[in-house]
Design a protein around this motif. Structure first.
Motif, mmCIF file in Angstrom:
data_model
loop_
_atom_site.group_PDB
_atom_site.id
_atom_site.type_symbol
_atom_site.label_atom_id
_atom_site.label_comp_id
_atom_site.label_asym_id
_atom_site.label_seq_id
_atom_site.Cartn_x
_atom_site.Cartn_y
_atom_site.Cartn_z
ATOM 1 N N UNK A 66 0.576 -1.266 -0.124
ATOM 2 C CA UNK A 66 -0.058 0.151 0.133
ATOM 3 C C UNK A 66 0.759 1.253 0.000
ATOM 4 N N UNK A 67 1.937 1.303 0.761
ATOM 5 C CA UNK A 67 2.878 2.547 0.793
ATOM 6 C C UNK A 67 3.617 2.430 -0.637
ATOM 7 N N UNK A 68 4.007 1.549 -1.084
ATOM 8 C CA UNK A 68 4.998 1.518 -2.274
ATOM 9 C C UNK A 68 4.137 1.721 -3.622
ATOM 10 N N UNK A 69 2.957 1.585 -3.667
ATOM 11 C CA UNK A 69 2.097 1.466 -4.677
ATOM 12 C C UNK A 69 0.861 2.769 -4.453
ATOM 13 N N UNK A 70 1.180 3.873 -4.495
ATOM 14 C CA UNK A 70 0.257 4.973 -4.181
ATOM 15 C C UNK A 70 -0.835 5.114 -5.268
ATOM 16 N N UNK A 71 -0.786 4.390 -6.413
ATOM 17 C CA UNK A 71 -1.888 4.360 -7.362
ATOM 18 C C UNK A 71 -2.640 3.009 -7.304
ATOM 19 N N UNK A 72 -2.483 2.122 -6.337
ATOM 20 C CA UNK A 72 -2.926 0.687 -6.546
ATOM 21 C C UNK A 72 -4.208 0.891 -5.470
ATOM 22 N N UNK A 73 -4.430 -0.510 -5.346
ATOM 23 C CA UNK A 73 -5.263 -0.787 -4.274
ATOM 24 C C UNK A 73 -5.285 0.056 -2.924
ATOM 25 N N UNK A 74 -6.305 0.827 -2.301
ATOM 26 C CA UNK A 74 -5.967 1.540 -0.978
ATOM 27 C C UNK A 74 -5.679 0.729 -0.026
ATOM 28 N N UNK A 75 -4.558 1.413 0.878
ATOM 29 C CA UNK A 75 -4.010 0.385 2.228
ATOM 30 C C UNK A 75 -5.118 -0.259 2.726
ATOM 31 N N UNK A 76 -6.129 0.268 3.293
ATOM 32 C CA UNK A 76 -7.228 -0.109 4.277
ATOM 33 C C UNK A 76 -7.917 -1.412 3.413
ATOM 34 N N UNK A 77 -8.116 -1.397 2.119
ATOM 35 C CA UNK A 77 -8.633 -2.521 1.364
ATOM 36 C C UNK A 77 -7.755 -3.906 1.575
ATOM 37 N N UNK A 78 -6.510 -3.646 1.138
ATOM 38 C CA UNK A 78 -5.545 -4.531 1.387
ATOM 39 C C UNK A 78 -5.569 -5.188 2.891
ATOM 40 N N UNK A 79 -5.442 -4.510 3.685
ATOM 41 C CA UNK A 79 -5.493 -4.969 5.148
ATOM 42 C C UNK A 79 -6.611 -6.036 5.277
ATOM 43 N N UNK A 80 -7.923 -5.329 4.854
ATOM 44 C CA UNK A 80 -9.224 -5.999 5.191
ATOM 45 C C UNK A 80 -9.124 -7.303 4.386
ATOM 46 N N UNK A 81 -8.398 -7.291 3.086
ATOM 47 C CA UNK A 81 -8.407 -8.690 2.357
ATOM 48 C C UNK A 81 -7.862 -9.747 3.233
ATOM 49 N N UNK A 82 -6.812 -9.227 3.833
ATOM 50 C CA UNK A 82 -5.983 -10.296 4.777
ATOM 51 C C UNK A 82 -6.729 -10.639 5.868
ATOM 52 N N UNK A 83 -7.380 -9.649 6.620
ATOM 53 C CA UNK A 83 -8.231 -10.200 7.562
ATOM 54 C C UNK A 83 -9.165 -11.092 7.340
ATOM 55 N N UNK A 84 -9.956 -10.768 5.971
ATOM 56 C CA UNK A 84 -10.884 -11.639 5.697
ATOM 57 C C UNK A 84 -10.509 -13.112 5.635
ATOM 58 N N UNK A 85 -9.405 -13.118 4.713
ATOM 59 C CA UNK A 85 -8.649 -14.523 4.522
ATOM 60 C C UNK A 85 -8.552 -15.211 5.787
ATOM 61 N N UNK A 86 -8.020 -14.661 6.887
ATOM 62 C CA UNK A 86 -7.662 -15.160 8.139
ATOM 63 C C UNK A 86 -9.128 -15.625 8.878
ATOM 64 N N UNK A 87 -10.246 -14.843 8.774
ATOM 65 C CA UNK A 87 -11.252 -15.251 9.447
ATOM 66 C C UNK A 87 -11.876 -16.668 8.584
#
Length: 360
Positions: A66-87
């Motif tokens: 999220x920090x290295x790709x400013x034009x990519x997917x928002x950081x908050x969404x990336x983290x939510x995807x990880x949390x979803x996968x763990x759940x």
């Protein structure tokens, strides 16, 4: 490896300037270090089991991406995807008779590394209370060594209530005790895994057919109390004027004012703003401006959480301020600070316009 791969060196130098704590974390996670060097860190990791090192690598890798790709997917969404996968990987109960429902910033897919994972764990009326409680207790144990924390305090009765929320108990609670602020919290709900009936019930409680004058008055009072009691003053990146809290209130109160029409609106900010534009509550240009402003503000909050003094909006080091400005696309630290002030002013103005429109 660094000498033979200049791109790796550029990535590491960028992270060293932006978030030195992240590099320290990567040293203890060989898998993450390798992905940083190879560039694979920008690709999401598959999580099929709750292995602590695997989840840590995926979580902090999402931050780096999220920090290295400013034009990519928002950081908050990336983290939510990880949390979803763990759940999904850790939930062990019958998904036809239960559901894990994300709330708050997890529900909105707007997480930071400092965010708790607010959730409600729903069970059908045919699941005995003791069985449901045991299932949630076991599920929480599987998160014990992971970098994120599940928080069930937004469930009915808060920390005094049961961990599991059965459909019948939720209906009874709604009839007798549900407060407007709880509807506000339940509005940012999203089903992560399990029965759709769980989310349908939560959404029906969050958004009654129409909201009453009493609900308006209570929400107005609550927001006023939050602003009077905020500890960080006007500079607070979350609770200060134009911070992420104002953004949440803009969307939350706006959706509540739509009544039952809001039940089918997804919990992410883009969908909620689109519904408010369609209803005439928010002009289209304003929606675009505040969404961009919010994403920039969240990036600032995350960067500060990974730097030396997260309680202050700007790093004391000029070099770090300039790195932050470059990451966000500004020519200088001064330009960043000015733009951030303008962003917050636009969010505050949008919230105040919403409050005048639907709370008075």
């Amino acid at each position: 490896l660094l000498v033979s791969n200049p791109e790796s060196l550029v990535r590491l130098q960028a992270l060293e300037r932006l978030a030195p704590r992240l590099l320290e974390i990567s040293r203890g996670l060989p898998g993450l270090a390798e992905r940083l060097l190879s560039g694979e860190v920008v690709e999401p990791m598959a999580i099929k089991r709750a292995d602590a090192d695997l989840v840590r690598s995926a979580w902090w890798g999402a931050v780096a991406a999220g920090l290295l790709e400013p034009d990519g997917q928002p950081l908050g969404r990336r983290l939510a995807d990880v949390a979803d996968a763990v759940a999904v990987a850790t939930w062990g109960f019958d998904p036809d008779r239960s559901a894990v429902i994300a709330l708050g910033s997890w529900g909105a897919r707007d997480l930071l590394t400092t965010s708790d994972l607010d959730a409600l764990v729903w069970f059908g009326a045919d699941v005995p209370t003791e069985v449901a409680e045991a299932a949630v207790t076991q599920w929480l144990k599987r998160w014990a060594d992971l970098p994120m924390k599940v928080d069930l305090r937004l469930r009915p009765e808060g920390r005094f209530g049961r961990l599991a929320t059965r459909a019948s108990a939720l209906e009874t609670y709604a009839e007798q005790h549900l407060e407007p602020w709880e509807r506000f919290a339940l509005g940012r709900s999203r089903r992560v895994i399990g029965a759709p009936a769980g989310l349908e019930q939560v959404r029906a409680l969050a958004y009654p057919e129409a909201w009453s004058a009493e609900m308006k008055a209570q929400l107005h009072q609550m927001k006023g109390r939050i602003e009077r009691e905020r500890s960080g003053g006007t500079r607070d990146l979350k609770l200060g004027p134009g911070g992420s809290d104002d953004f949440a209130w803009l969307l939350g109160v706006g959706l509540l004012s739509l009544g039952s029409q809001a039940r089918g609106v997804a919990a992410d900010a883009e969908s909620r703003l689109a519904a408010l534009v369609e209803s005439g509550r928010v002009p289209g240009a304003t929606a675009r401006d505040v969404l961009s402003a919010h994403h920039r503000g969240q990036t600032v909050r995350q960067l500060r959480a990974l730097q030396d003094d997260p309680d202050e909006p700007w790093p004391p080091s000029p070099a770090k301020l300039e790195s932050m400005a470059a990451r966000l696309g500004y020519a200088s630290g001064v330009a960043l600070i000015q733009a951030h002030a303008e962003d917050r002013a636009s969010i505050r103005a949008a919230w105040e316009a919403m409050a005048r429109q639907v709370l008075t």
